[in-house]
Structures are given as C-alpha cells and as structure tokens.
Scaffold this motif. Sequence first.
Motif, mmCIF file in Angstrom:
data_model
loop_
_atom_site.group_PDB
_atom_site.id
_atom_site.type_symbol
_atom_site.label_atom_id
_atom_site.label_comp_id
_atom_site.label_asym_id
_atom_site.label_seq_id
_atom_site.Cartn_x
_atom_site.Cartn_y
_atom_site.Cartn_z
ATOM 1 N N LYS A 146 -4.935 -0.143 -7.704
ATOM 2 C CA LYS A 146 -3.827 -0.711 -8.477
ATOM 3 C C LYS A 146 -2.460 -0.383 -7.903
ATOM 4 C CE LYS A 146 -6.487 -2.753 -11.252
ATOM 5 N NZ LYS A 146 -6.905 -4.023 -10.652
ATOM 6 N N TRP A 147 -1.564 -1.289 -8.151
ATOM 7 C CA TRP A 147 -0.183 -1.224 -7.734
ATOM 8 C C TRP A 147 0.574 -0.702 -8.957
ATOM 9 C CZ3 TRP A 147 1.585 -3.674 -3.079
ATOM 10 C CH2 TRP A 147 2.981 -3.804 -2.972
ATOM 11 N N ALA B 149 -2.751 5.537 -9.706
ATOM 12 C CA ALA B 149 -3.536 4.310 -9.899
ATOM 13 C C ALA B 149 -3.976 3.695 -8.570
ATOM 14 C CB ALA B 149 -2.722 3.293 -10.697
HETATM 15 S S1 FES Z 1 1.059 3.405 -7.377
HETATM 16 FE FE1 FES Z 1 0.584 4.976 -6.021
HETATM 17 S S2 FES Z 1 0.732 6.739 -7.237
HETATM 18 FE FE2 FES Z 1 1.437 5.194 -8.580
#
Ligand code: FES
Lengths: 156, 329
Positions: A36-37, A46
Amino acid sequence: MRVSLNVNGDTVQTYVEPRDTLLSVLREQLHLTGTKWGCLTGDCGACTVILDGRSVVSCLQTVGQLDGASVTTVEGIAGRGQVMNDLQEAFVAHGAAQCGFCTPGMVVAAEQLLRDGVEPSEAAIREGLAGNLCRCTGYSKIIDAVLSVARSRDPR
Amino acid sequence: MSAYQRPASVAEAVAILRDTPGAIVLAGGTDLVIDRRLGRVDPDAPLVDVSAIDELAGVRWDGDVLHVGAATAISDIERDPGIISRAPALSEAARVLGSVQIRNMATLGGNLCNASPAADMTPPLLAHDAVVVVYGPDGVREQAVISLFTGPRGTSLAAGELVVGTRLRIPARSGSCYVRQTVRWAMDLAGVGAAAWVLAGGAGSDAPIEAARVALGAVAPTAVLVPGVDHLLVGHPLSAERLAAVREAASAACAPISDVRGTAEYRRHVAGVLAARALSIAHARATGVWPGGPAPVNGRISSAGVGQHRAHRGQRDTTDASARPGTLA
Ligand code: FES
Ligand SMILES: Cc1cc2nc3c(=O)[nH]c(=O)nc-3n(C[C@@H](O)[C@@H](O)[C@H](O)COP(=O)(O)OP(=O)(O)OC[C@H]3O[C@@H](n4cnc5c(N)ncnc54)[C@H](O)[C@@H]3O)c2cc1C
Ligand code: FES
C-alpha cells in the motif's frame, strides 16, 4: 537503468528510473498493488516488503539499489498454489482486519518477525510491529493472530 | 554524468563525487528519499549510492578499538554482541531508533551526516569520544564527532567528502549507557537523549571514577557534551551528591526549544534526570555491578529490558524503574 529483481520467486527484468522508490515500481510497473501507498514517510508500515530477508518500507527504498535483490510482497507470502498461509489464515480467524489498509504491511512485517524467530510473547510482537500503524482494530486482534502463529510454529 | 551511480569502492565513490558537482550521497535513504520528495534537497541532483561498497559496512574490532563503517545498518549495531557488551550506549540508541523496518535501512553514517539535533546515534558517540573518518579529494582525515556538527542539519563536511566510519576506543573497566525520553513509546524522535561513559578505577560501586563524559541530544541546535563532568567526578566514587551535581550541569548545558515534544523548561529538567540515570547505569557497568541487560527504554520506565512493548498503547508501570540506580524523579 535496467534492474533484475527476484519478486515473489520470479525473476523480473525491468527498466527503472533508479531514483524511484521500490513502492512505485511494485505498484505502477509490476501491478502488485497489495503493497500500500500510505504516508510515504516511513511511519505507517503499509508499504512493508521483505528485502533479502529483512523487512523494509518500500516507500523509502530506492530501486536503483536493488539490482539482484529478492523482494517478497504480500502477494508472495503464501506458497505457490496456496491461497493463504497460516499467518493470513490466523488474521481471518481472529478478525484482525477491519478496513484492511494496514493488513498487507502487517502480514508482511509479522511474517518476517516470525521467520526471525520472534519470542512468542505479546511484548516482543508489539515491539516488532511498532512500525506498522492500524487506525481501526486497536491492535489486540492483530497481536493475537500473530501470537497464535508464533506459538504454533514454535512448539517450545 | 549519470543521475545515479553505484560505486563499489571508497576510492571510486570519492572520484565520482569529485567529478560530479552537486552530487548527493545516498545510503539507506530514510532521510534523503523524504527530503528529495519534499524538495528539501534538489530532486534532480545526481545520487552516489554507497550501499554497494563492502568496505563501508560492518563492525570490526582491533584490540580495544571498535570500528563501525558508515554504511552499517542500525539493526546490525543493535544486534552486534560485541557492541552490546562493550559499547552498550550504541546498541541502546540503535534499539530505540525508528522501527524494525527503519533500522534495517538506516545507517550510522546517514544518521550522523543528516545532523539532526535529535539523532539517537550521536550522544553515544560523543560520550565515547568517537572519531569520524572522512575521505575526500585530498585523502583521508579524522576529526572528533563533536566537530562534525555546525547546527541543525549542518555539518563541517566539505563538498565531495564521504564519511567512511567511526572509531571508538573501549578500555577495560569502562561502561556506557543511552536513555531517551519520547512522547510515544516507539516511532518518535527523542524529546531528550542522554548518553554517559565512565572509566572506573576498580570494581564495585565504591570504585573511584578515572574519566567520565555525558552527552545530550535534542536539547540544543547540535548534540552537546556536558562541560565540567570530568571535574565533578574524577577521583571520586559516584555519590548521590555528585550525581545531583551532574544533573544540574546537564540541565545548565541545554539550550532547548519548545515544541510538540516538550517545553524548553521540561526538556531542561528531563535532560538532568536522564543524564544522571545514564551516568549511574554507565558507572554500574564500568564497575561490574550492573546486573546485565539493557537500560530501561524511555522516560519513566516499565521493567528493564522489556523495551517498546507498549508501543501502541498502555499504562506505564514505574515501580520497577524507581528501584533502579539513577532514577531520581
Ligand atoms: S507508505 Fe511507507 S511507511 Fe507509510
Ligand atoms: C519513520 C522514521 C523514524 C525515524 N526515527 C528515528 C529515531 O527514532 N531516531 C533517529 O535518530 N533517527 C530516526 N529517523 C531518521 C533516521 O532513519 C536517519 O537519520 C538515518 O539514520 C539516516 O541514515 P540513512 O542511511 O537512511 O541516510 P540517507 O537518508 O541515505 O542520508 C542521510 C544524509 O546523510 C548523507 N550521507 C549518508 N551517508 C553518508 C556518508 N557515508 N558520507 C557523507 N554523507 C552521507 C546523505 O547525503 C544525506 O544528506 C527516522 C526516520 C524515519 C523515516
Ligand atoms: S484495519 Fe484499518 S488500518 Fe488497520
């Protein structure tokens, strides 16, 4: 620049802008969108992936550094032909996901903790997952899920 | 010159830096990637990636001299058995820095060169009187770590210079400790960080002190060495009075700001408390009376050695901590 990466067991050759992040290459070039981004500042976890046996945040990982490296994303946590591994099953059984946004990063970070032989205690698991934020569950069910697998994988 | 280069040796890296004006060194990227994205550094600047230089990474002992390469990951410092037993302030700082993921990426050299006043690795290096080894167009030079910092995020490195590592001498009967105060249990920068180093004249809690240093982070534009600690301590055992004097000296050495992590007044107070705590643990280690294991993590602590287990939530249990040496408030 051309990099050769092992991603979830497959060798992938791809052209990258070397200063891009692994996160953008995974999502936009390899279409592996399980990672996730989130915050893009290393805080939320994430985007966690396993890089050569260590968990890292892919949003801060420069892809030019990775020629020849092995990356495991959430898509590669279960074995081939498997839908989910024991940890993922435990997340389901314990109701450890609500909105699910943090879940891939949690699963990947927890999987690496387990592979490193984390002590099967709540304290050790909370410390190990401190870099993965969840805004929904209050963490208890996530910790319970990981703890159950830590115990079942380690028959001590 | 290409926008991204990945040299395999220090000599090659220094040559590339010399020939590429404006080039920026990339190590773990945990500061730099964010700075580039937010435009705090020129996102078009060419990068010289030092992560493939084997001679830059790793921990090496040469008798009682410890060498830590600039590109050594924080997690490798956290886990190194020699550092844990002989230079524990460093492993204690490594253990509280960021998260597992950040520690796997972040390097010692990056933490120093980023020159945040709150960088956790700095106070332990100051307390240990570490030297930083720098390579540049004119060859190799060495300087005390303290002279590396010129202000928040400012260093005395010249253009094209590369930090190759740090060197610390760890004599017998010495001990060190790092403790910090944070608002959250994990994933937070130090509100105050304190490191202490003690060389004892013998074993047991009554042994006189032969040399001592106390360093503070996050309480001034750069990390500071508390002045006068030697004078207060050398030749004496560590009494409650001397500990209190060091506490005062530490508070006086602060020039803190007020921010989200605490007011200036609070920081000044906590700096004294943590300086005394770090000093008494370092002393207990140097004199062989420390029971083993790491120092308690964070301000008013729960049981020693348990660490950040309440990173996400929870009450702080202070009963155990109040019984420990160095807990003054
Ligand atoms: S998107 Fe990489 S740590 Fe939050
Ligand atoms: C979520 C998060 C939490 C964090 N928590 C903490 C914390 O609790 N405590 C703390 O102290 N820090 C913390 N940090 C910051 C910490 O990760 C960095 O300071 C790290 O140590 C920098 O190392 P790096 O290898 O990632 O450096 P990079 O980001 O690659 O580089 C940082 C700077 O140093 C320069 N540089 C790097 N290596 C060299 C070298 N060998 N010679 C010359 N210049 C060099 C680079 O050009 C750049 O200017 C945190 C960061 C994040 C993202
Ligand atoms: S389930 Fe929503 S953030 Fe964790």
